[in-house]
Design a protein around this motif. Structure first.
Motif: not given
Length: 297
Positions: A206-219
């Motif tokens: 879940r932590s990895v998924e949230l980090q990926a979601d945050a990076e995707l959002y920033a991009a």
């Protein structure tokens, strides 16, 4: 004549009547039976079942009928019985059971079975072993209520011929031997460790998924910003192009020359004496700017 002689003469003359009266009294006493609310009486005539007397006043034939059995119809509880059983997964368990019953047809109970308590206990032991043999240990522990219902239903079918009613059957406890307990405890600890690892892995996932979601959002936000900037630059370019189209190329050259003059002015400012070296191209552009200014004036 004294009193004794009078009594002797009275008894001698009325002995038949006295005997008859005594017989009537005895007949009444033996012919009337009062049955308590909690009992039923089984009456025999010459050793054969005659009738069953319910609570209240009942009449029987004196000297011919007799009360052979006084049966309590109150609910009874068998002593707690322990029996071993083996589950379908070959686990030895010791089951503590208790049965409640009451007699509803005394004539069957007294003439068809000698020791009703022992008969019920033996029957319950066989049914418990049979039912538990069809289940695994986990099912015995988790489906105890369903197991009790099955035991009671099987018991009711068997004891119906004995004139009794099974009101309740209970499994008080299911005990295991020490080796089985130790194995189950080890299995339980292993299951707890497995669940902890699964929970930790799910948290990391879940932590990895949230980090990926945050990076995707920033991009996505950066791409939106670049798109807005590109739109602004495109708009500015279109405005300049439109101005050139409306006012001609000289207007644009005039603005460029004006900016060059302003830039040279800023370079020449200073507090003391300084020497500014400029390329010849700058001087040419400076001359062009003055020419344009002169032309516009």
């Amino acid at each position: 004549m004294n009193i004794e002689d009078f009594l002797l003469n009275f008894v001698g003359n009325n002995i038949v009547f006295l005997l008859l009266a005594a017989l009537i009294v005895v007949a009444i006493l033996t012919g009337v039976r009062i049955v308590p609310q909690s009992q039923k009486f089984v009456v025999e005539r010459f050793g054969k079942l005659r009738s069953v007397l319910g609570p209240g006043i009942n009449l029987i034939v004196p000297f011919f009928d007799k009360v052979a059995h006084r049966i309590s119809i109150l609910e009874r509880q068998l002593p707690t019985n322990k029996q071993d059983a083996i589950t379908s997964d070959n686990v030895l368990v010791q089951v503590d059971t208790s049965v409640f019953y009451r007699i509803i047809e005394p004539e069957k109970t007294v003439y068809r079975i000698r020791d009703i308590d022992a008969a019920i206990a033996t029957t319950v032991a066989g049914i418990v072993r049979s039912e538990i043999g069809t289940l695994e240990l986990d099912e015995v522990q988790s489906n105890r209520a369903q197991l009790i219902i099955r035991i009671q239903q099987s018991l009711e079918k068997i004891v119906d011929d004995w004139g009794i009613e099974v009101t309740r059957a209970e499994i008080l406890d299911v005990n295991l031997d020490e080796a089985t307990r130790a194995a189950m405890l080890q299995q339980l600890n292993a299951e707890r460790a497995r669940r902890a690892q699964v929970t930790e892995a799910e948290g990391l996932k879940r932590s990895v998924e949230l980090q990926a979601d945050a990076e995707l959002y920033a991009a996505e936000q950066a791409a939106k910003a670049r798109r807005v900037q590109a739109d602004a630059e495109a708009y500015a370019t279109s405005v300049v192009a439109q101005a050139i189209e409306d006012n001609g190329l000289e207007a644009a050259q005039y603005q460029v020359a004006l900016k060059q003059v302003e830039a040279l002015t800023e370079v020449g400012k200073g507090n003391g004496k300084q020497t500014v070296l400029l390329p010849s191209a700058v001087l040419d552009s400076f001359g062009d700017a003055f020419g344009l200014l002169k032309g516009r004036s």
